[in-house]
Enzyme design. Structure first.
Site: not given
Ligand code: NAD
Ligand code: GLY
Length: 350
Positions: A234, A112, A215, A176, A230, A225, A241, A237, A252, A134
């Site tokens: 998006n 938990r 942010k 972003e 918040r 949200e 998405h 998105h 993404h 998130k």
């Molecule tokens: P990712 O985590 O898949 O990373 C992208 C690629 O870069 C991967 O192949 C990874 O192995 C590689 N990588 C990571 N760090 C590296 C480094 N320092 N050097 C070389 N390669 C590296 O993708 P992302 O673009 O970082 O994140 C996308 C995800 O984030 C999506 O799932 C999206 O839904 C999520 N997201 C979440 C929020 C939130 O608020 N939680 C906000 C925006 C996006």
């Molecule tokens: N990326 C959307 C959020 O954090 O709310």
């Protein structure tokens, strides 16, 4: 390096931002650590992890969005159990947004809730996903449909990790960043004036701190949200998405840019956004994303937007669209109208 506090009600946290931030790993000395990372990052940072997080249990999962699912989540939880972690353990999510989202969710579920630290290694994760709590996995073709709000105690955002990042991933982060620019007039001005520096590390370091500060403010106002603010994060998105899950070929951040481009046309068509500003925003988008392609079968893809978490009424699609510099509006359209508009905009592209 600067420290940006995030005063959330559930659990306040600190974001260490800028060169030298990685040294804050010292705060974790003497704690029981569980480092989660992906296969690509581990290949590059195996020695670094062993040195900075000495004695930690390390869990490596396959890289990529297609592994952001329940199978991987349960592998992580199994590894946490195998490492005999107790509630005082600290999960260190060392990687991009996929690792951050899954690591945060695993940390919220295990016993938990254990402590969580985000060490974002992509630009996208530094400017956006590591901050705000998130967490999620994708399930049955719906993005982020299973998740929780779970705030990290620390976020360590050091540009040193961006040195190994492919240019394409930098572009995703810029996706972003441009989204944040469409929400904040000061960031927008910096982006318009700094287009030639988009890939300079000093520019990225400065704009990362701006985005994190923005942010943090939004998340403090509306952590879960609930009061609407918040939702603004998006922008782009809803369509982004839907296309990401249907086509899946891009990342993404690229789909966020494509989504913003489509939705800027919709905002114009609906009389919300003046043509001049929408055009300027699209020029910023194409400076990073290039020409937006034609998508075969976009009408089918658009149906995925019916599952968007912002929607409040069945059959109605909600999206956050630009209105003016630093201003946004929520637009709700009947699903069929939304699909028709996407098809019309897409039809004009070859
Ligand atoms: P990712 O985590 O898949 O990373 C992208 C690629 O870069 C991967 O192949 C990874 O192995 C590689 N990588 C990571 N760090 C590296 C480094 N320092 N050097 C070389 N390669 C590296 O993708 P992302 O673009 O970082 O994140 C996308 C995800 O984030 C999506 O799932 C999206 O839904 C999520 N997201 C979440 C929020 C939130 O608020 N939680 C906000 C925006 C996006
Ligand atoms: N990326 C959307 C959020 O954090 O709310």
């Amino acid at each position: 390096m600067q420290t940006i506090q995030v005063h959330t009600k559930s659990r306040p946290g600190a974001v260490f931002c800028g060169q030298g931030a990685a040294e804050q790993a010292e705060l974790l000395r003497d704690k029981t650590l569980f480092v989660l990372t992906d296969s690509n990052v581990y290949r590059l940072y195996k020695e670094y992890i062993a040195e900075k997080f000495a004695g930690a249990a390390v869990c490596v999962v396959p890289a990529g969005e297609r592994h952001k699912n329940r199978t991987t989540l349960f592998k992580i939880l199994d590894a946490m159990l195998d490492a005999k972690l107790n509630r005082n353990a600290w999960l260190v999510a060392f990687g991009g947004g996929v690792i951050g989202d899954m690591g945060g969710l695993a940390a919220s579920l295990y016993m938990r809730g254990v402590h969580v630290v985000q060490v974002p290694t992509t630009l996208l994760a530094q400017v956006d996903s590591s901050v705000g709590g998130k967490t999620a996995i994708d399930y049955r073709g719906v993005k982020n449909v299973i998740g929780a709000f779970y705030q990290p105690e620390y976020v360590i955002c050091d540009p040193v990790f961006l040195r190994t990042l492919p240019k394409r991933e930098l572009k995703c982060g810029l996706g972003e960043i441009i989204k944040t620019g469409a929400l904040d007039a000061q960031i927008y001005e910096k982006l318009c004036n700094g287009q030639r520096q988009f890939f300079d590390f000093s520019f990225l370091e400065e704009i990362t701190a701006d985005c994190v500060r923005f942010k943090a403010h939004v998340v403090e106002e509306d952590e879960c949200e609930r009061n609407g603010l918040r939702k603004c994060l998006n922008m782009g998105h809803t369509t982004g998405h839907a296309l990401e899950l249907f086509y899946g070929r891009r990342s993404h951040g690229e789909y966020v840019l494509i989504g913003m481009d489509f939705e800027s046309y919709i905002a114009e068509e609906e009389g919300i956004c003046p043509h001049g500003y929408a055009k300027e925003l699209r020029a910023l988008i194409s400076a990073v994303a290039g020409k937006i392609p034609h998508f075969d079968g976009i009408g089918e893809a658009a149906k995925a937007a019916l599952y968007d978490k912002k929607n409040e009424k069945r059959g109605e699609i909600s999206m956050i669209v630009p209105e003016a510099k630093g201003k946004f509006a929520e637009l709700k359209l009947p699903a069929q109208k939304y699909i028709d508009l996407l098809e019309q905009i897409n039809g004009g592209r070859v």
